[in-house]
Write an enzyme that holds these catalytic residues in place. Structure first.
Site, PDB file in Angstrom:
ATOM      1  N   HIS A   1      -2.156  -3.114  -6.317  1.00 43.59           N
ATOM      2  CA  HIS A   1      -2.651  -2.764  -4.983  1.00 43.59           C
ATOM      3  C   HIS A   1      -4.156  -3.006  -4.905  1.00 43.59           C
ATOM      4  O   HIS A   1      -4.943  -2.268  -5.504  1.00 43.59           O
ATOM      5  CB  HIS A   1      -2.312  -1.293  -4.695  1.00 43.59           C
ATOM      6  CG  HIS A   1      -2.757  -0.836  -3.345  1.00 43.59           C
ATOM      7  ND1 HIS A   1      -3.112   0.457  -3.075  1.00 43.59           N
ATOM      8  CD2 HIS A   1      -2.917  -1.508  -2.185  1.00 43.59           C
ATOM      9  CE1 HIS A   1      -3.466   0.564  -1.808  1.00 43.59           C
ATOM     10  NE2 HIS A   1      -3.369  -0.620  -1.251  1.00 43.59           N
TER      11      HIS A   1
ATOM     12  N   ASN B   1      -4.039   6.307  -1.197  1.00 46.73           N
ATOM     13  CA  ASN B   1      -3.603   6.495   0.192  1.00 46.73           C
ATOM     14  C   ASN B   1      -2.832   7.798   0.386  1.00 46.73           C
ATOM     15  O   ASN B   1      -2.802   8.348   1.479  1.00 46.73           O
ATOM     16  CB  ASN B   1      -2.768   5.298   0.656  1.00 46.73           C
ATOM     17  CG  ASN B   1      -3.666   4.112   0.981  1.00 46.73           C
ATOM     18  OD1 ASN B   1      -4.873   4.275   1.125  1.00 46.73           O
ATOM     19  ND2 ASN B   1      -3.087   2.929   1.077  1.00 46.73           N
TER      20      ASN B   1
ATOM     21  N   GLU C   1      -5.323  -0.595  -7.947  1.00 43.36           N
ATOM     22  CA  GLU C   1      -4.320   0.374  -8.403  1.00 43.36           C
ATOM     23  C   GLU C   1      -3.150  -0.419  -8.987  1.00 43.36           C
ATOM     24  O   GLU C   1      -2.556  -1.239  -8.290  1.00 43.36           O
ATOM     25  CB  GLU C   1      -3.800   1.209  -7.224  1.00 43.36           C
ATOM     26  CG  GLU C   1      -4.628   2.438  -6.911  1.00 43.36           C
ATOM     27  CD  GLU C   1      -4.031   3.261  -5.760  1.00 43.36           C
ATOM     28  OE1 GLU C   1      -4.154   4.474  -5.791  1.00 43.36           O
ATOM     29  OE2 GLU C   1      -3.445   2.668  -4.832  1.00 43.36           O
TER      30      GLU C   1
ATOM     31  N   SER D   1       0.825  -1.210   0.000  1.00 42.37           N
ATOM     32  CA  SER D   1       0.000   0.000   0.000  1.00 42.37           C
ATOM     33  C   SER D   1       0.860   1.260   0.000  1.00 42.37           C
ATOM     34  O   SER D   1       0.371   2.336  -0.317  1.00 42.37           O
ATOM     35  CB  SER D   1      -0.873   0.062   1.257  1.00 42.37           C
ATOM     36  OG  SER D   1      -1.531  -1.134   1.483  1.00 42.37           O
TER      37      SER D   1
END
Ligand code: 3H9
Length: 699
Positions: free
Chosen positions: A430, A480, A442, A409
């Protein structure tokens, strides 16, 4: 005729063929072509008319790219009036997916014949619209109340078979559709079948039906979190019973125009194209070679690895699931079996289907079993050194030509790739938790990832029913990274005067699936805590950003899993309750840091959180981390519970005014924190009208 519509007589039947790839959308030239063909057929020797399509599908709807532009004649309603009143008998021949305006075209014919593999549907609601070419008036008259509510408010297509039981399709066939359709038309004419017009059928609502409608209204309002289109669809269904057909059509048009003018629909249409644009990668075209992936290795049988294994096994890939010990890998397999058992209970799968999927997964404790895998995805503990160890092993074991992916992540894909001798074969994939449910993927490109490897990961994402979005390399990638300023503002609102319930409530009423602090509790507050442990003080920023979160974890309040975090959780129902202890902690921390609490409005909370996202998103665009603004919207709507009705953080900013947003950010800079609120250069430029967010592309 026209380049996209042809007309020819087959065996005494006039056949109008639409050939407008990819999905035979009803663009102006299609509508004009059909209209001309209908006029020709009025006076020629044909005994009946068949409307059919070339390519993979019958008409999939109005041309969405024309929406918002001035109407051009013939409009679809005008064309369907012409079709409805045609003097010759008309038959629609359906294959693929007859959707929206396409199915409405078919409903305006006298009869419908469909291949058994065909599906029909009215998906307009997914675009914030309603069927606006007679669908809301014809479907109730043919199929009745429940089928109408089902079809139009879910937008989900149904099989030709089911449609025939609802009287929406007259004949279901296999074999050559055109031959069958021509034969059917000839038989109908020979039998002197009536010109069956849906408009002539009656539709009556009893008091029970009206009660059912009212119940659906209330349920849908709650379930769709305030979507307007389903409510308007129910009004159209009522109008179908209460008004004559022509008056019902006028009512449908009024409500359709209300939908078109509704920002909800603009946002949902934006998302339709955003999802499709996200699949496209600069530099990749149909000549880019793809790696043939059949055997997938997954390292780590925890929640994440197990969820990823489920996705691949369900899509028919051969999966080897590896963990350190027999116990660990068996626990992973058991968890997968438990998840599938829930799906069986809910009727999503049968036991036989699940058995077949489970047979695709082979547990193992040896990396050597991955020697022949085409793709390996690492899903181990979020720690660079551990991940690098895994990649060293993979590099020595996996065959040449295997793609090595990390589900990290946060870690740098380049640092991970650097320990291998094949960095061009390494990239990030991801997934989001729970990986078997969440749609976002992702795909993270490292500095050396090859185009072919990136293109393969994007294509595989689609195969396993995810929505893949490409991200460049930065801490946290697209999603994130944006979450940090969003979470920071949530925490600062808490410190400056709000309560957890106010912050989460404001964001949820605004449309987020879950407020930020409740999400923290759901994910586990220890995750952020551990991530912070790896950061320097400078990277962590002001203690106001994290002091309370740290103290919650240190007090054993890890979130839902420990029964408390920002809230207390009912052990049975998991419903959240305010906890005065948390406010004591907040007040204590404020005293220590010299923060004076003040009343904070919901509007301020919403602005701070949504603008923190959009400002960071704009920086991500400027840096070329995301290819386009709409990719960021896809990430947030599919991975972070951002409401589709608002179209993602970047669309929302454009819809609510970039000038206003930029002014607000400048005022936060002056009144709250100059460090936290640096206006992105791109937003500043766009606010001055020198470029647009939607068109911006990094060189
Ligand atoms: C309507 O009909 C209103 C009426 O009631 C009233 C009017 C007055 N228009 O999805 P794909 C493009 S509202 C324009 O990747 P698949 C799409 O952008 C409409 N373009 O393929 C993509 O372009 P690109 C109601 C459209 O095989 C390409 O086609 N109908 C349209 O995975 C391929 O699409 C709908 O909402 C369109 N209507 O899925 C149906 N549809 O290659 C919407 C597609 O440049 N469409 N494109 O990225 C779908 O659900 C899927 O496209 C379909 C095929 C299932 C048909």
């Amino acid at each position: 005729m026209s380049s996209v519509v042809s007309y020819a007589i087959h065996d005494s039947v006039g056949v109008i063929t639409i050939d407008n790839a990819p999905v035979n959308a009803l663009s102006l030239n299609v509508r004009a072509g059909i209209s001309t063909a209908l006029k020709t057929a009025e006076h020629d020797e044909s005994i009946a008319i068949v409307i059919a399509c070339a390519g993979r599908t019958f008409i999939a709807g109005a041309d969405i790219t024309e929406f918002g532009k001035p109407p051009q004649h013939p409009t679809l309603p005008e064309l369907l009036d012409q079709l409805d009143g045609h003097p010759k008998l008309t038959v629609a021949a359906l294959h693929g997916t007859a959707l929206g305006g396409g199915f409405e075209t078919a409903l305006s014919c006298h009869y419908r014949i469909a291949l058994e593999s065909a599906k029909v549907g009215l998906p307009e609601v997914k675009l914030g619209l309603l069927p606006g070419a007679g669908g809301t008036q014809r479907v109730p008259r043919l199929a009745g109340l429940e089928a109408s509510i089902n079809m139009m408010t879910t937008g989900n297509p149904v099989s030709a078979q089911l449609a025939s039981t609802w009287s929406l399709v007259d004949r279901v066939v296999s074999g050559d559709l055109l031959d069958e359709a021509v034969r059917y038309a000839k038989t109908l004419v020979a039998d002197q079948a009536s010109h069956k017009q849906a408009r002539a059928a009656t539709f009556v609502l009893t008091q029970d039906d009206r009660d059912l409608l009212a119940k659906n209204r209330a349920q849908l309002l709650k379930k769709t979190r305030g979507e307007n289109a389903p409510q308007r669809i129910l009004s159209c269904i009522e109008a179908a019973a209460d008004l004559e057909f022509d008056a019902g059509i006028i009512r449908e048009r009024e409500l359709f125009m209300e939908c078109m003018a509704d920002p909800q629909s603009a946002a949902m249409r934006h998302m339709f194209f955003a999802e499709r644009a996200a699949a496209k990668v600069d530099g990749v075209d149909k000549n880019t070679p793809l790696v043939n992936v059949q055997h997938v290795g997954i390292i780590g049988a925890g929640t994440m690895g197990g969820g990823i294994a489920m996705c691949f096994a369900q899509a028919g890939f051969t999966v080897t699931l590896v963990d350190m010990s027999v116990e660990a890998v068996q626990a992973g397999v058991d968890k997968i079996a438990k998840n599938f058992a829930i799906s069986i209970k809910r009727g999503r799968f049968t036991q036989t289907q699940v058995d077949a999927v489970m047979a695709n997964i082979t547990p193992s404790t040896h990396y050597e079993d991955l020697a022949e895998a085409d793709l390996v995805i690492e899903a181990v503990f979020e720690n660079l050194a551990i991940k690098q160890d895994v990649f060293r092993s993979l590099d020595s074991i996996c065959k040449a030509g295997a793609i090595l992916a990390s589900n990290t992540s946060y870690q740098s894909i380049d640092d991970i790739a650097s320990v291998t001798k094949r960095p061009e074969w390494v990239l990030g994939m991801h997934f989001f938790s729970p990986a078997n449910v969440m749609k976002l993927l992702e795909v993270v490109k490292g500095a050396k990832s090859s185009l072919s490897v990136i293109a393969t990961a994007m294509a595989i994402g689609k195969k396993i029913a995810k929505v893949p979005v490409l991200s460049g390399m930065c801490y946290g990638f697209i999603g994130n990274r944006m979450l940090r300023p969003y979470g920071r503002e949530a925490t600062l609102c808490l410190m400056e005067g709000a309560t957890p319930a106010q912050i989460d409530g404001a964001m949820e009423r605004w449309g987020m699936a879950m407020g930020p602090l409740a999400v923290g509790d759901l994910a586990g507050l220890d995750i952020g805590y551990k991530a912070r442990e790896q950061l320097t003080d400078a990277q962590k920023g002001s203690p106001a950003n994290y002091l309370v979160a740290d103290r919650l974890v240190e007090a054993g309040r890890l979130g839902q899993k420990s029964g408390s975090g920002y809230y207390q959780y009912d052990p049975e129902t998991r419903s959240r309750m305010d906890d005065p202890l948390v406010m004591e902690m907040v007040e204590q921390a404020c005293q220590e840091l010299g923060i004076e609490r003040r009343p904070i409005s919901d509007e301020e909370i919403i602005d701070r959180l949504t603008l923190a996202l959009a400002n960071e998103g704009a920086k991500i665009l400027e840096e070329g981390i995301a290819q386009r603004a709409s990719d960021i919207d896809v990430v947030y709507c599919y991975g972070y519970g951002f409401p589709r009705l608002k179209g993602g953080p970047m669309h929302n900013l454009e819809a609510t005014g970039i000038g206003r947003g930029a002014d607000r950010i400048r005022s936060f800079h002056d009144t709250l924190s100059a460090d936290n609120w640096q206006l992105s250069k791109l937003l500043g430029d766009v606010a001055q009208g020198t470029s647009t967010l939607a068109d911006f592309r990094h060189d």
